[in-house]
Design an enzyme around this catalytic site. Structure first.
Site, PDB file in Angstrom:
ATOM      1  CE  LYS A   1      -4.313  -2.019   1.176  1.00  0.00           C
ATOM      2  NZ  LYS A   1      -5.311  -2.391   2.166  1.00  0.00           N
TER       3      LYS A   1
ATOM      4  NE  ARG B   1      -7.278  -8.775   0.412  1.00  0.00           N
ATOM      5  CZ  ARG B   1      -6.850  -7.977  -0.554  1.00  0.00           C
ATOM      6  NH1 ARG B   1      -5.904  -7.096  -0.330  1.00  0.00           N
ATOM      7  NH2 ARG B   1      -7.385  -8.049  -1.759  1.00  0.00           N
TER       8      ARG B   1
HETATM    9  N1  PMM Z   1      -7.289  -4.052   0.615  1.00  0.00           N
HETATM   10  C1  PMM Z   1      -7.591  -4.126  -0.694  1.00  0.00           C
HETATM   11  C2  PMM Z   1      -8.608  -4.996  -1.145  1.00  0.00           C
HETATM   12  N2  PMM Z   1      -9.288  -5.772  -0.283  1.00  0.00           N
HETATM   13  N3  PMM Z   1      -9.690  -6.496   1.917  1.00  0.00           N
HETATM   14  C3  PMM Z   1      -9.426  -6.418   3.222  1.00  0.00           C
HETATM   15  N4  PMM Z   1     -10.121  -7.168   4.096  1.00  0.00           N
HETATM   16  N5  PMM Z   1      -8.458  -5.604   3.719  1.00  0.00           N
HETATM   17  C4  PMM Z   1      -7.714  -4.797   2.917  1.00  0.00           C
HETATM   18  O1  PMM Z   1      -6.862  -4.052   3.433  1.00  0.00           O
HETATM   19  C5  PMM Z   1      -7.984  -4.829   1.510  1.00  0.00           C
HETATM   20  C6  PMM Z   1      -9.006  -5.712   1.048  1.00  0.00           C
HETATM   21  C7  PMM Z   1      -6.858  -3.270  -1.679  1.00  0.00           C
HETATM   22  O2  PMM Z   1      -5.610  -3.803  -1.959  1.00  0.00           O
HETATM   23  P1  PMM Z   1      -5.271  -4.694  -3.283  1.00  0.00           P
HETATM   24  O3  PMM Z   1      -5.651  -3.866  -4.489  1.00  0.00           O
HETATM   25  O4  PMM Z   1      -3.816  -4.949  -3.193  1.00  0.00           O
HETATM   26  O5  PMM Z   1      -6.081  -5.950  -3.239  1.00  0.00           O
END
Ligand code: PMM
Length: 295
Positions: A223, A262
Site C-alpha cells: 500500500k 492479506r
Molecule cells: N485491501 C484491498 C482490497 N481488499 N480487503 C481487506 N479485508 N483488507 C484490505 O486491506 C484490503 C481488502 C486493496 O488492496 P489490493 O488492491 O492490493 O487488493
C-alpha cells in the site's frame, strides 16, 4: 489462536496467524491490475499462491484503488465465478473479496469458505441479510465510502477511537440483521479513507483493535503508505520494492496475535509468521509478549 466460527478445517486447526494470498481478477487494481484477468492465468496464479503457503486465496473482481469506478454486478460475477470454481475444484480454500450480496452468495454456493467485504456491509443493503443466511466467516472492514471519494473522507478526531467506534457500529448493525457476531472478523482497512499517518497510528494500536473482541485481519501489502515511508529522491518506492516492509508488518502483526494478514507475496510472509511464532515461544518483552508458560 481464536478463529471465527464457521471456518472449516484444516484452517480452523492452525495455531498461528493465517496468510491470505491476494488474487485480483481485475484489469485495474493498484497492485496487480491486469496481470490475472484471464481465468486460466488467474487459476494458475491462485494455485501458485497456495503452493507457496497461502492458507486461503482471496479472489476479487472489483478494483478498490482510490478513485476507482464501480463495475456492473454481471461483470464482477463473470470475472470471479470461473476462478472460484477452478480453485475450489483443486482443493484451494477460497475467500471472495466483494461488496455485493449477489456475488458473495454465488461464490459461497460455488465453494468459497469466507466472505471479505471491504465495506463491512455498508455498500449493499442486501449484504447483512445475505450473511445472516450463511455459515461462513465474514470480514468486516472499516470503510467510509466508495473508492471514488474515499480520499475526501480522511478526517478523524482520533483515528484509533473513530475506526473502533465505526467498526462496532457496523457489527451492531449486522447483528441487528441476524448475522452471528461469532463469525465476524474485523479489519481497520489500511489505506481506505486514511492518510499515511492514520495507517501507522492504527498499526501502533492493534491492542485497542484487538480489544474489540474479534479476530483481526490486516492488509498492508504494497500500500501507498509503505511507498511513502520508503520514498527516495525519485519519489515513493515502487510496488514490488515495498514487499520487505510488508513482511516486517506481517511479522509484527503475527507477534501480537493478529488472526490473518492479506498479502501479495506469500512465501516470505509465511517465513515472517514463522519467525514471529518462534520469537513468541521464547521471552520477548520488547514486543510486549509473555513467555508461553506465563500466559
Ligand atoms: N485491501 C484491498 C482490497 N481488499 N480487503 C481487506 N479485508 N483488507 C484490505 O486491506 C484490503 C481488502 C486493496 O488492496 P489490493 O488492491 O492490493 O487488493
Amino acid at each position: 489462536m481464536r478463529h471465527p466460527d464457521g471456518l472449516p478445517p484444516p484452517l480452523s486447526d492452525l495455531d498461528r496467524t493465517l496468510v491470505m494470498g491476494i488474487l485480483n481478477v481485475t484489469p485495474d487494481s493498484f497492485s496487480d491490475g491486469g496481470r490475472w484477468s484471464d481465468p486460466e492465468r488467474a487459476i494458475a496464479r491462485g494455485l501458485s499462491l497456495w503452493e507457496q503457503g497461502a492458507d486461503v486465496v482471496d479472489v476479487g473482481g472489483e478494483s478498490t484503488r482510490p478513485g476507482a469506478d464501480r463495475i456492473p454486478v454481471l461483470a464482477e460475477l463473470d470475472r470471479v465465478i470461473p476462478v472460484v470454481v477452478g480453485l475450489v475444484a483443486a482443493g484451494v480454500p477460497v475467500s471472495i473479496d466483494t461488496m455485493r450480496a449477489e456475488v458473495a452468495a454465488a461464490c459461497v454456493e460455488a465453494g468459497a469458505c469466507l466472505v471479505n467485504d471491504v465495506s463491512g456491509g455498508a455498500a449493499d443493503p442486501e449484504m447483512g441479510p445475505c450473511m445472516a443466511e450463511m455459515t461462513v466467516p465474514y470480514v468486516v472492514m472499516h470503510w467510509r465510502g466508495p473508492s471514488k471519494i474515499m480520499s475526501q473522507l480522511t478526517s478523524y478526531d482520533d483515528v484509533v477511537a473513530d475506526v473502533s467506534d465505526e467498526l462496532m457500529t457496523r457489527v451492531d448493525a449486522l447483528a441487528g440483521q441476524g448475522v452471528d457476531p461469532g463469525r465476524l472478523i474485523l479489519d481497520p482497512g489500511l489505506g481506505f479513507a486514511k492518510e499515511s499517518q492514520h495507517n501507522w497510528q492504527l498499526l501502533g494500536r492493534l491492542d485497542v483493535l484487538q480489544g474489540l473482541g474479534f479476530p483481526l485481519l490486516i492488509g498492508a501489502s504494497r500500500k501507498r503508505f509503505l511507498g511513502d515511508l520508503l520514498a527516495g529522491p525519485a519519489g515513493p518506492r515502487s510496488l514490488e520494492g515495498r514487499d520487505a516492509a510488508g513482511d516486517a508488518i506481517s511479522a509484527l502483526a503475527a507477534s501480537v496475535g493478529v488472526w490473518a494478514v492479506r498479502v501479495h507475496e506469500v512465501a516470505a510472509t509465511r517465513d515472517a509468521v514463522a519467525v514471529a511464532q518462534a520469537w513468541g515461544r521464547s521471552w520477548g518483552p520488547s514486543l510486549g509478549m509473555a513467555r508461553e508458560e506465563d500466559r
